[in-house]
Design an enzyme around this catalytic site. Structure first.
Site, PDB file in Angstrom:
ATOM      1  N   ASN A 160      70.693  28.801  23.041  1.00  0.00           N
ATOM      2  CA  ASN A 160      70.517  29.788  22.294  1.00  0.00           C
ATOM      3  C   ASN A 160      71.398  30.828  22.861  1.00  0.00           C
ATOM      4  OD1 ASN A 160      69.582  32.262  21.512  1.00  0.00           O
ATOM      5  ND2 ASN A 160      67.441  32.248  22.170  1.00  0.00           N
ATOM      6  N   ARG A 173      69.593  27.285  18.617  1.00  0.00           N
ATOM      7  CA  ARG A 173      68.549  28.214  17.888  1.00  0.00           C
ATOM      8  C   ARG A 173      69.537  29.413  17.360  1.00  0.00           C
ATOM      9  NH1 ARG A 173      67.891  34.117  19.190  1.00  0.00           N
ATOM     10  NH2 ARG A 173      66.706  34.761  17.495  1.00  0.00           N
ATOM     11  N   HIS A 199      60.856  34.246  14.078  1.00  0.00           N
ATOM     12  CA  HIS A 199      60.077  33.570  14.936  1.00  0.00           C
ATOM     13  C   HIS A 199      59.541  32.404  14.355  1.00  0.00           C
ATOM     14  CE1 HIS A 199      58.814  37.788  16.917  1.00  0.00           C
ATOM     15  NE2 HIS A 199      59.862  37.105  17.501  1.00  0.00           N
ATOM     16  N   ARG A 223      61.039  48.300  18.520  1.00  0.00           N
ATOM     17  CA  ARG A 223      61.345  48.540  17.090  1.00  0.00           C
ATOM     18  C   ARG A 223      60.095  49.286  16.507  1.00  0.00           C
ATOM     19  NH1 ARG A 223      62.412  42.345  16.764  1.00  0.00           N
ATOM     20  NH2 ARG A 223      63.958  42.178  18.298  1.00  0.00           N
ATOM     21  N   GLU A 244      59.317  27.660  22.130  1.00  0.00           N
ATOM     22  CA  GLU A 244      60.423  27.392  21.189  1.00  0.00           C
ATOM     23  C   GLU A 244      61.329  26.348  21.436  1.00  0.00           C
ATOM     24  OE1 GLU A 244      61.362  31.454  19.367  1.00  0.00           O
ATOM     25  OE2 GLU A 244      59.961  31.886  21.181  1.00  0.00           O
TER      26      GLU A 244
END
Ligand code: ADP
Length: 400
Positions: A7, A90, A180, A241, A385
Site C-alpha cells: 500500500n 492497493r 473502502h 472529514r 484488507e
C-alpha cells in the site's frame, strides 16, 4: 505460495507478506518519510520488531530495503526474493476504467496515472509504487492492482449519478464511486460464510467505521449504494472529514473567508468531522472519554455519528427492500461497544436487537451480537484488507 501486499502513499510504503497456505502474516512493516529527511523502515517478523533509519530518496530505495529486511538479518523470512509469487497493490481509484482487480502491464499503470486527475492524493503515489516494484522485483513477478472502488462498481446509475449537468459526468467523470471496497467485500463475504449462506441470499449493510468511515448496501453480494461519493469526503462525519454538507456552505464560506477551492478542500478533509465539531480530537476514544467527563461538544459529536449511521442503515434498508444483516467493522465498528449499542437501540422497529453481554466482547474474528429476539443478524467482523488483496492477487495472477 507467498504474496506481498503493498500500500503506497506519497511518502510511505506499507507491506505485508502473506503465506497463502494458511493465510498467515509472515512479516509486515512500513517505510516512512520517503523523499523526506529522516526516513526509516519499521519491520516486524519472527516475533521481533526493528526500526532502521535509512535514506529513501524514492519508493525504489524503500522497496529495495523491504527486500533486504525480508532476506537478511534477524528479521529474515525468506532466502530469496523469488519466493514472492506475486505482488498485490492497493490502489485507491479505479474510476470506470477498472471493474475488477487487474494484472498490471504498462497500459494499466498509465491509466492509473491518468486517473490521478480525479484522485490526485493517491493515484500518483500508486504509480510510483508500481514502477518501483517492477524495478526491484523484475518483470517475471506478476503484479496485481486491487482497487478501493471496484466492489462498488455494481451500483446502478440511479445510485451513482449526481443531479448535476450530465456533461460533468461525461467530460469530468463526476459521479459516486465509493471507497473502502476491499473492506466492504471482505466483511460481507465473511458475514455470509459465518451465517452459512451464499452472498446471493443476503441483504447486508456493512458499516466500516474508522478514521475514514463508509457504509454500503450489499444486496445479493453486490453493492447497490454506498455513502462515500466522488471522493472519500462524502457520507458520514469522520475523524477529520466533514461527510455530507450542503454544497452551498462551501461557496458561502469561500466568500466569507476568502479561502480558495484547494484551501476549502483541505479544510473539509483535515479540520472537520469529529475534530471540527468537538474541538477535542479526531479520535473516537478521546471523544468517549471527553463526553464521559461532561464535554458537551464531544457528546454532540458522538450523537451525530450514531444518528448518521442510523439514517444510512434506514435508507439502505429501503434501497434493498429488506435487511438480513448489519456488519460493524473498522477501528470504531470493531471496538466501540457503546457506538454499536446506541446505533442498534434506535433500530428496534426494523427488528434489530443486540445482546449486551456479547456486544461487550472484544477481539473475535466474527462476533455475533444478535439479541435473542433479533430478526436482523448483527455481526462485528474484524476487517482484513491485506488478506482480501492477497486473495484477489492469487485469483487474478494464478486463477482459483
Ligand atoms: P483507519 O481508518 O485510519 O484505518 P481505524 O480503522 O484504525 O482507522 O480506526 C481508528 C478509529 O477507531 C479511531 O477513531 C479510534 O479512536 C477508534 N477506536 C479504536 N479503538 C477504539 C475503542 N476501544 N473504542 C472506541 N473507538 C476506538
Amino acid at each position: 505460495m507467498k504474496i506481498l501486499v503493498i500500500n503506497c502513499g506519497s511518502s510511505s510504503l506499507k507491506y505485508q507478506l502473506i503465506n497463502m497456505e494458511d493465510e498467515s502474516v509472515i512479516c509486515k512493516g512500513i517505510c516512512e518519510r520517503i523523499g523526506i529527511e529522516g526516513s526509516f523502515i519499521k519491520h516486524e517478523a519472527n516475533d521481533g520488531k526493528w526500526t532502521v533509519e535509512v535514506p529513501f530518496p524514492t519508493h525504489t530505495e524503500a522497496f529495495a530495503k523491504v527486500v533486504e529486511m525480508m532476506t537478511t538479518g534477524e528479521g529474515k523470512v525468506i532466502d530469496d526474493v523469488k519466493e514472492v509469487s506475486a505482488i498485490g497493490h492497493r490502489v485507491a481509484h479505479g474510476a470506470e476504467s477498472f471493474k475488477e482487480s487487474t494484472l498490471v502491464d504498462d497500459e494499466v499503470i498509465a491509466e492509473i496515472g491518468r486517473l490521478g486527475a480525479i484522485a490526485p492524493l493517491h493515484n500518483p503515489a500508486h504509480v510510483l509504487g508500481l514502477n518501483s516494484a517492477k524495478a526491484v522485483f523484475g518483470a517475471d513477478v506478476p503484479n496485481v492492482v486491487v482497487f478501493d472502488t471496484v466492489f462498488h462498481a455494481t451500483m446502478p446509475r440511479k445510485a451513482y449519478m449526481y443531479a448535476v449537468p450530465y456533461e460533468w459526468y461525461e467530460d469530468h467523470k463526476v459521479r459516486r464511486y465509493g471507497f473502502h471496497g476491499t473492506s466492504h467485500k471482505f466483511v460481507s463475504l465473511t458475514a455470509a460464510e459465518f451465517l452459512g449462506k451464499k452472498p446471493e441470499e443476503l441483504k447486508i449493510v456493512t458499516c466500516h467505521l474508522g478514521n475514514g468511515s463508509s457504509i454500503a448496501a450489499v444486496d445479493g453480494g453486490k453493492v447497490v449504494d454506498t455513502s462515500m461519493g466522488f471522493s472519500p469526503l462524502a457520507g458520514l462525519l469522520m475523524g477529520t472529514r466533514s461527510g455530507d454538507v450542503d454544497p452551498s456552505v462551501v461557496s458561502f464560506i469561500a466568500e466569507k473567508t476568502g479561502m480558495n477551492g484547494t484551501e476549502l478542500s483541505q479544510y473539509l478533509n483535515k479540520k472537520c468531522g469529529f475534530l471540527g465539531v468537538s474541538g477535542v480530537s479526531s479520535d473516537c476514544r478521546d471523544l468517549e472519554i471527553a463526553a464521559g467527563e461532561g464535554n458537551d461538544r464531544a457528546a454532540l459529536t458522538l450523537e451525530m455519528l450514531v444518528y448518521q449511521i442510523q439514517k444510512f442503515i434506514g435508507s439502505y434498508t429501503a434501497a434493498m427492500n429488506g435487511l438480513d444483516c448489519i456488519v460493524f467493522t473498522g477501528g470504531i465498528g470493531e471496538n466501540s461497544a457503546s457506538t454499536r449499542a446506541k446505533v442498534c437501540e434506535g433500530l428496534g422497529w426494523f427488528g434489530v436487537e443486540i445482546d449486551a453481554e456479547q456486544n461487550s466482547k472484544r477481539g473475535l474474528a466474527v462476533n455475533d451480537i444478535t439479541g435473542a429476539n433479533g430478526k436482523v443478524k448483527v455481526l462485528v467482523v474484524q476487517t482484513n484488507e491485506e488478506l482480501m488483496i492477497a486473495r484477489d492477487t492469487k485469483r487474478v495472477a494464478f486463477g482459483e
